[in-house]
Design an enzyme around this catalytic site. Structure first.
Site, PDB file in Angstrom:
ATOM      1  N   ASN A   1     -61.309  -6.042 132.116  1.00 21.77           N
ATOM      2  CA  ASN A   1     -62.370  -7.041 132.029  1.00 21.77           C
ATOM      3  C   ASN A   1     -63.640  -6.337 131.567  1.00 21.77           C
ATOM      4  O   ASN A   1     -63.741  -5.110 131.608  1.00 21.77           O
ATOM      5  CB  ASN A   1     -62.555  -7.809 133.356  1.00 21.77           C
ATOM      6  CG  ASN A   1     -62.645  -6.905 134.553  1.00 21.77           C
ATOM      7  OD1 ASN A   1     -63.069  -5.767 134.464  1.00 21.77           O
ATOM      8  ND2 ASN A   1     -62.251  -7.420 135.707  1.00 21.77           N
TER       9      ASN A   1
ATOM     10  N   GLU B   1     -70.637  -8.518 140.138  1.00 20.39           N
ATOM     11  CA  GLU B   1     -69.376  -8.953 139.536  1.00 20.39           C
ATOM     12  C   GLU B   1     -69.498 -10.365 139.002  1.00 20.39           C
ATOM     13  O   GLU B   1     -69.983 -11.263 139.703  1.00 20.39           O
ATOM     14  CB  GLU B   1     -68.252  -8.906 140.573  1.00 20.39           C
ATOM     15  CG  GLU B   1     -67.761  -7.515 140.909  1.00 20.39           C
ATOM     16  CD  GLU B   1     -66.407  -7.554 141.589  1.00 20.39           C
ATOM     17  OE1 GLU B   1     -65.457  -8.111 140.984  1.00 20.39           O
ATOM     18  OE2 GLU B   1     -66.297  -7.051 142.713  1.00 20.39           O
TER      19      GLU B   1
ATOM     20  N   CYS C   1     -58.618  -6.300 138.502  1.00 20.75           N
ATOM     21  CA  CYS C   1     -59.410  -6.054 139.711  1.00 20.75           C
ATOM     22  C   CYS C   1     -58.893  -4.761 140.323  1.00 20.75           C
ATOM     23  O   CYS C   1     -57.762  -4.729 140.834  1.00 20.75           O
ATOM     24  CB  CYS C   1     -59.290  -7.218 140.689  1.00 20.75           C
ATOM     25  SG  CYS C   1     -60.143  -6.940 142.253  1.00 20.75           S
ATOM     26  N   GLY C   2     -59.687  -3.716 140.268  1.00 22.94           N
ATOM     27  CA  GLY C   2     -59.241  -2.417 140.744  1.00 22.94           C
ATOM     28  C   GLY C   2     -58.997  -2.367 142.238  1.00 22.94           C
ATOM     29  O   GLY C   2     -57.935  -1.900 142.697  1.00 22.94           O
TER      30      GLY C   2
ATOM     31  N   ASN D   1     -69.477  -7.977 133.801  1.00 27.41           N
ATOM     32  CA  ASN D   1     -69.796  -7.330 135.066  1.00 27.41           C
ATOM     33  C   ASN D   1     -70.929  -6.342 134.811  1.00 27.41           C
ATOM     34  O   ASN D   1     -70.909  -5.615 133.810  1.00 27.41           O
ATOM     35  CB  ASN D   1     -68.568  -6.584 135.597  1.00 27.41           C
ATOM     36  CG  ASN D   1     -67.409  -7.516 135.888  1.00 27.41           C
ATOM     37  OD1 ASN D   1     -67.338  -8.134 136.929  1.00 27.41           O
ATOM     38  ND2 ASN D   1     -66.479  -7.607 134.932  1.00 27.41           N
TER      39      ASN D   1
ATOM     40  N   HIS E   1     -67.392  -4.786 131.089  1.00 29.76           N
ATOM     41  CA  HIS E   1     -68.439  -4.184 131.916  1.00 29.76           C
ATOM     42  C   HIS E   1     -69.575  -3.680 131.040  1.00 29.76           C
ATOM     43  O   HIS E   1     -69.349  -3.134 129.959  1.00 29.76           O
ATOM     44  CB  HIS E   1     -67.884  -3.003 132.720  1.00 29.76           C
ATOM     45  CG  HIS E   1     -67.014  -3.405 133.857  1.00 29.76           C
ATOM     46  ND1 HIS E   1     -67.477  -3.552 135.144  1.00 29.76           N
ATOM     47  CD2 HIS E   1     -65.695  -3.712 133.898  1.00 29.76           C
ATOM     48  CE1 HIS E   1     -66.488  -3.924 135.934  1.00 29.76           C
ATOM     49  NE2 HIS E   1     -65.389  -4.031 135.196  1.00 29.76           N
TER      50      HIS E   1
ATOM     51  N   CYS F   1     -66.394  -2.408 143.696  1.00 26.13           N
ATOM     52  CA  CYS F   1     -65.736  -2.974 142.517  1.00 26.13           C
ATOM     53  C   CYS F   1     -64.941  -1.853 141.863  1.00 26.13           C
ATOM     54  O   CYS F   1     -65.521  -0.907 141.322  1.00 26.13           O
ATOM     55  CB  CYS F   1     -66.764  -3.553 141.541  1.00 26.13           C
ATOM     56  SG  CYS F   1     -66.047  -4.170 140.001  1.00 26.13           S
TER      57      CYS F   1
ATOM     58  N   GLY G   1     -65.370  -1.673 138.102  1.00 26.41           N
ATOM     59  CA  GLY G   1     -66.724  -1.189 137.853  1.00 26.41           C
ATOM     60  C   GLY G   1     -66.824   0.313 138.026  1.00 26.41           C
ATOM     61  O   GLY G   1     -67.481   1.013 137.238  1.00 26.41           O
TER      62      GLY G   1
END
Length: 262
Positions: free
Chosen positions: A142, A193, A67-68, A175, A144, A202, A205
């Protein structure tokens, strides 16, 4: 805490262990009407290999590898440079004035690293959902899927997002990012998300979308990514790691009784 309005509850168990953080506890805490409410819950734990371990849970109880925006919040909370263990691999954190810089590691593009259900060209996937076609798939801790469109704001992402998220092509869900060019080195981005839905920002993202745009020759690094909650700056050169810089803030501190949510 929050990063551009993407909000988190952070539980620090590095020195004092907590009861088991189960999916049901996360869902109960994450309910914005009967709990505390958040997009993600962040759990800090001891690590045997790095400065500490960070785990990210979506509000639906599922666990994410990265999670950025949450990583920037952790950097701000920790206050000193650190290399931390996450489900998506180690990342380096550094607090800045009013925010943080995070080295998110190298993006992955192989179909089985996303992962996809079967082999496919991830640069321009031969798939589509209504107006969204030919996405690039990128894993930045994760998975995308990144779609480039004329106007990101015109896409009915609240309708298409959950459909794409749960498509069988993505065995770990995905995502969904829709982006449009807003300038020579500026992208406008909206993100659905997995496990959280539409969010104001995000971080992963933004990283995935900037990388995809650079690979396609749409922009050059560094890239300013404008989300509904504000801007992030993403720097990446092919073969290197992704550097994300942006704000983070603490909203409040409080206590709750664990038994009320377990």
């Amino acid at each position: 805490m929050h990063g551009l309005g993407n909000d988190f509850v952070v539980l620090d168990a590095r020195e004092t262990p907590l009861p088991a953080v189960t999916a049901s506890v996360v869902r109960a805490l994450g309910d914005r009407r009967t709990g505390i409410g958040f997009d993600q819950l962040i759990l800090l734990e001891p690590s045997q290999t790095h400065d500490f371990r960070v785990r990210f849970f979506n509000s639906d109880g599922s666990e994410a590898g990265a999670c950025g925006n949450g990583s920037r919040a952790v950097a701000l909370l920790h206050g000193a440079p650190a290399v931390v263990e996450t489900g998506g691999g180690p990342i380096a954190l550094e607090a800045l004035d009013g925010g943080a810089r995070v080295d998110m590691g190298k993006p992955r593009f192989d179909w089985d690293a996303i992962p996809l259900a079967y082999a496919m060209d991830t640069f321009a996937m031969p798939v589509g959902w209504e107006s969204l076609e030919g996405p690039m798939a990128v894993n930045v801790g994760n998975p995308h899927a990144v779609f480039f469109v004329d106007d990101a704001g015109a896409v009915p992402l609240e309708e298409l997002g959950p459909i794409i998220e749960h498509e069988a092509l993505f065995p770990e869900r995905v995502n969904v990012n829709v982006a449009s060019l807003a300038g020579a080195d500026n992208l406008r981005l909206r993100v659905w998300e997995r496990g959280a839905g539409l969010t104001r920002a995000c971080g992963t993202g933004a990283c995935a979308t900037a990388v995809a745009a650079i690979r396609r020759g749409l922009v050059t690094s560094p890239v300013r990514v404008t989300l509904p909650g504000g801007d992030l700056v993403i720097a990446w050169e092919p073969g290197g790691t992704i550097l994300m810089s942006g704000p983070a803030a603490e909203s409040f501190r409080g206590t709750f009784r664990w038994e009320d949510y377990s």
